[in-house]
Design a protein around this motif. Structure first.
Motif, PDB file in Angstrom:
ATOM      1  N   TRP A   1       8.020   4.042   9.609  1.00 56.25           N
ATOM      2  CA  TRP A   1       7.428   4.746   8.465  1.00 56.25           C
ATOM      3  C   TRP A   1       8.487   5.553   7.704  1.00 56.25           C
ATOM      4  O   TRP A   1       8.540   5.519   6.463  1.00 56.25           O
ATOM      5  CB  TRP A   1       6.298   5.678   8.904  1.00 56.25           C
ATOM      6  N   VAL A   2       9.345   6.244   8.443  1.00 59.61           N
ATOM      7  CA  VAL A   2      10.376   7.052   7.782  1.00 59.61           C
ATOM      8  C   VAL A   2      11.317   6.165   6.974  1.00 59.61           C
ATOM      9  O   VAL A   2      11.706   6.493   5.846  1.00 59.61           O
ATOM     10  CB  VAL A   2      11.154   7.878   8.827  1.00 59.61           C
ATOM     11  N   GLU A   3      11.676   5.004   7.526  1.00 57.46           N
ATOM     12  CA  GLU A   3      12.567   4.089   6.809  1.00 57.46           C
ATOM     13  C   GLU A   3      11.886   3.553   5.545  1.00 57.46           C
ATOM     14  O   GLU A   3      12.530   3.404   4.498  1.00 57.46           O
ATOM     15  CB  GLU A   3      12.969   2.934   7.728  1.00 57.46           C
ATOM     16  N   ASP A   4      10.596   3.282   5.637  1.00 65.73           N
ATOM     17  CA  ASP A   4       9.835   2.828   4.469  1.00 65.73           C
ATOM     18  C   ASP A   4       9.863   3.899   3.389  1.00 65.73           C
ATOM     19  O   ASP A   4      10.122   3.621   2.203  1.00 65.73           O
ATOM     20  CB  ASP A   4       8.403   2.509   4.897  1.00 65.73           C
ATOM     21  N   LEU A   5       9.605   5.130   3.775  1.00 65.54           N
ATOM     22  CA  LEU A   5       9.635   6.238   2.817  1.00 65.54           C
ATOM     23  C   LEU A   5      11.038   6.422   2.244  1.00 65.54           C
ATOM     24  O   LEU A   5      11.209   6.640   1.034  1.00 65.54           O
ATOM     25  CB  LEU A   5       9.174   7.523   3.508  1.00 65.54           C
ATOM     26  N   LEU A   6      12.046   6.311   3.095  1.00 66.65           N
ATOM     27  CA  LEU A   6      13.422   6.483   2.662  1.00 66.65           C
ATOM     28  C   LEU A   6      13.834   5.423   1.646  1.00 66.65           C
ATOM     29  O   LEU A   6      14.436   5.735   0.601  1.00 66.65           O
ATOM     30  CB  LEU A   6      14.348   6.402   3.891  1.00 66.65           C
TER      31      LEU A   6
ATOM     32  N   GLY B   1      10.080   4.972  -1.127  1.00 65.43           N
ATOM     33  CA  GLY B   1       9.198   6.014  -1.635  1.00 65.43           C
ATOM     34  C   GLY B   1       7.748   5.681  -1.337  1.00 65.43           C
ATOM     35  O   GLY B   1       7.403   5.224  -0.253  1.00 65.43           O
ATOM     36  N   VAL B   2       6.894   5.854  -2.338  1.00 67.51           N
ATOM     37  CA  VAL B   2       5.458   5.696  -2.129  1.00 67.51           C
ATOM     38  C   VAL B   2       4.970   4.274  -2.459  1.00 67.51           C
ATOM     39  O   VAL B   2       3.769   4.006  -2.438  1.00 67.51           O
ATOM     40  CB  VAL B   2       4.702   6.747  -2.981  1.00 67.51           C
ATOM     41  N   ARG B   3       5.877   3.364  -2.718  1.00 70.35           N
ATOM     42  CA  ARG B   3       5.485   2.022  -3.168  1.00 70.35           C
ATOM     43  C   ARG B   3       4.469   1.375  -2.225  1.00 70.35           C
ATOM     44  O   ARG B   3       3.527   0.719  -2.673  1.00 70.35           O
ATOM     45  CB  ARG B   3       6.719   1.130  -3.297  1.00 70.35           C
ATOM     46  N   TYR B   4       4.639   1.540  -0.935  1.00 68.91           N
ATOM     47  CA  TYR B   4       3.789   0.837   0.023  1.00 68.91           C
ATOM     48  C   TYR B   4       2.772   1.772   0.695  1.00 68.91           C
ATOM     49  O   TYR B   4       2.407   1.581   1.852  1.00 68.91           O
ATOM     50  CB  TYR B   4       4.650   0.128   1.058  1.00 68.91           C
ATOM     51  N   GLU B   5       2.329   2.763  -0.075  1.00 70.50           N
ATOM     52  CA  GLU B   5       1.375   3.739   0.462  1.00 70.50           C
ATOM     53  C   GLU B   5       0.096   3.076   0.975  1.00 70.50           C
ATOM     54  O   GLU B   5      -0.487   3.519   1.956  1.00 70.50           O
ATOM     55  CB  GLU B   5       1.039   4.781  -0.604  1.00 70.50           C
ATOM     56  N   ARG B   6      -0.357   2.025   0.314  1.00 69.82           N
ATOM     57  CA  ARG B   6      -1.577   1.357   0.783  1.00 69.82           C
ATOM     58  C   ARG B   6      -1.388   0.810   2.197  1.00 69.82           C
ATOM     59  O   ARG B   6      -2.330   0.785   2.989  1.00 69.82           O
ATOM     60  CB  ARG B   6      -1.971   0.235  -0.175  1.00 69.82           C
ATOM     61  N   GLY B   7      -0.192   0.390   2.496  1.00 71.15           N
ATOM     62  CA  GLY B   7       0.103  -0.063   3.847  1.00 71.15           C
ATOM     63  C   GLY B   7       0.044   1.078   4.848  1.00 71.15           C
ATOM     64  O   GLY B   7      -0.415   0.895   5.987  1.00 71.15           O
TER      65      GLY B   7
END
Length: 381
Positions: free
Chosen positions: A42-47, A50-56
């Motif tokens: 999750w941290v890597e996704d945010l890094l 950003g918020v692009r994959y928030e639905r995930g």
């Protein structure tokens, strides 16, 4: 005792075994490789995005909710994420419509403070805490029955007492509460993840537990179960955008509370926590509590027999045991023994003057034998 290759295969998930004899899951458990991986994901996704994959993130969180519900026999809509056990119990205590003169029955003298202070905090609302008399460090159905009065509205108990390890007969007490028209609230942190809990079978109305003990997760994330039949009776102490039925519509103020337990989740999710909890629960469900509980029981039976063989005093008895065994050495100061074990990289707890041992499914009989030899040597036996 024989080791189960199926369970031993999971030891690689827990690097702590390379450093310590870890018997402190009733305190703070080490987490697993897959939990650490989930949090990094999750941290890597945010890094990176950003918020692009928030639905995930949201989908992963709802999957975690389903896993939590499955673990305790609830429906997903009866599960709310909380910061810790006390947070969940506090939501219940502050959310019910108490009247002056109401009583809560609690075994205050033996309960962990998380299941005492939320109820004592109600005294300024005219609610009294009525003491349940403990028996051998635990609570029996008979003791609960003796504490009930016509004014009792709720019984609050731990599923397993933190200091003694005494396992509460949730089925019997739940049935008693149902016959008496009393709500049943359970601090489940010392059983969820090591001993089967079925909230419907036990007629439990509320159960709160966080993940840093037997669920082998991390601190700061857990869940609260609220039975669907009593959900309308519990007023959220805090509300925010997530508490409402049209929560993702930010263009209007539409204050209608959700009808499910998600009304207690007032704001943005702790995604790192829900990812971690999901991975922890996934591991437990993969192993299966039908395998976890017998493994822990066998380890504790072995430890009990070996310790008593050279004069240690142990408890609780097998009939009232879940994941904890406490003991005193036959000779020598218990604090000195605690220092002796700590110096030898044994992780345990000292609770109310007794050594508390709490292994999990990945521990092995050989580790128990090493502990026994340390205690034997200390005791000069």
């Amino acid at each position: 005792m024989t080791s189960s290759p199926n369970l031993d295969a999971y030891r690689s998930e827990f690097p702590v075994v390379q450093e310590q004899l870890y018997f402190n899951h009733a305190g703070v458990a080490p987490t697993s490789q897959r939990v650490a991986t989930a949090m990094r994901e999750w941290v890597e996704d945010l890094l990176q995005h950003g918020v692009r994959y928030e639905r995930g993130w949201e989908a992963r969180t709802e999957n975690t909710r389903q896993l939590a519900a499955r673990l305790v026999g609830a429906a997903p809509e009866e599960i709310a994420f909380v910061r810790n056990t006390g947070h969940g119990l506090g939501l219940v205590a502050e959310g019910l419509d108490w009247r002056p003169g109401d009583e809560v029955a609690v075994a205050s003298s033996i309960e962990y403070p998380s299941n005492v202070y939320p109820w004592l905090h109600l005294r300024d609302r005219g609610v009294s805490v009525r003491e349940i008399e403990p028996v051998e460090g635990g609570v029996t159905p008979e003791a609960v029955a003796a504490a009930l009065t016509p004014r009792t509205r709720l019984v609050a108990l731990s599923s397993v007492q933190f200091a003694s390890g005494y396992r509460t007969d949730l089925d019997a007490i739940g049935a008693l509460c149902e016959r008496s028209g009393v709500l049943f609230c359970v601090d489940g942190i010392q059983s969820v993840g090591c001993h089967p809990v079925d909230v419907k079978k036990s007629r439990i109305h509320f159960l709160s537990a966080d993940s840093h003990k037997w669920m082998i997760g991390v601190s700061g994330i857990g869940f609260l179960y609220v039975d669907k039949d009593v959900l309308p009776r519990v007023r959220p102490v805090l509300v925010g955008w997530r508490s409402t039925t049209d929560s993702w519509n930010f263009n209007r103020a539409h204050f209608e509370l959700r009808p499910d337990a998600l009304k207690f989740e007032e704001g943005s999710q702790n995604y790192a926590g829900t990812y971690a909890l999901g991975a922890a629960l996934g591991l437990l469900l993969e192993v299966g509590l039908e395998n976890v509980e017998p493994r822990i029981r066998a380890l504790l039976t072995h430890l009990d027999e070996e310790l008593r063989a050279f004069g240690c005093e142990t408890g609780p008895s097998p009939a009232h045991r879940a994941g904890i065994l406490t003991f005193l050495p036959p000779r020598g100061d218990v604090k000195a023994l605690a220092s002796h074990l700590s110096e030898r990289n044994v992780s345990f707890s000292l609770r109310r003057g007794r050594i508390r041992i709490s292994p999990h499914f990945y521990n092995q009989p050989g580790e128990i034998d090493r502990l026994v030899e340390m205690v034997r040597a200390f005791s000069g036996k």
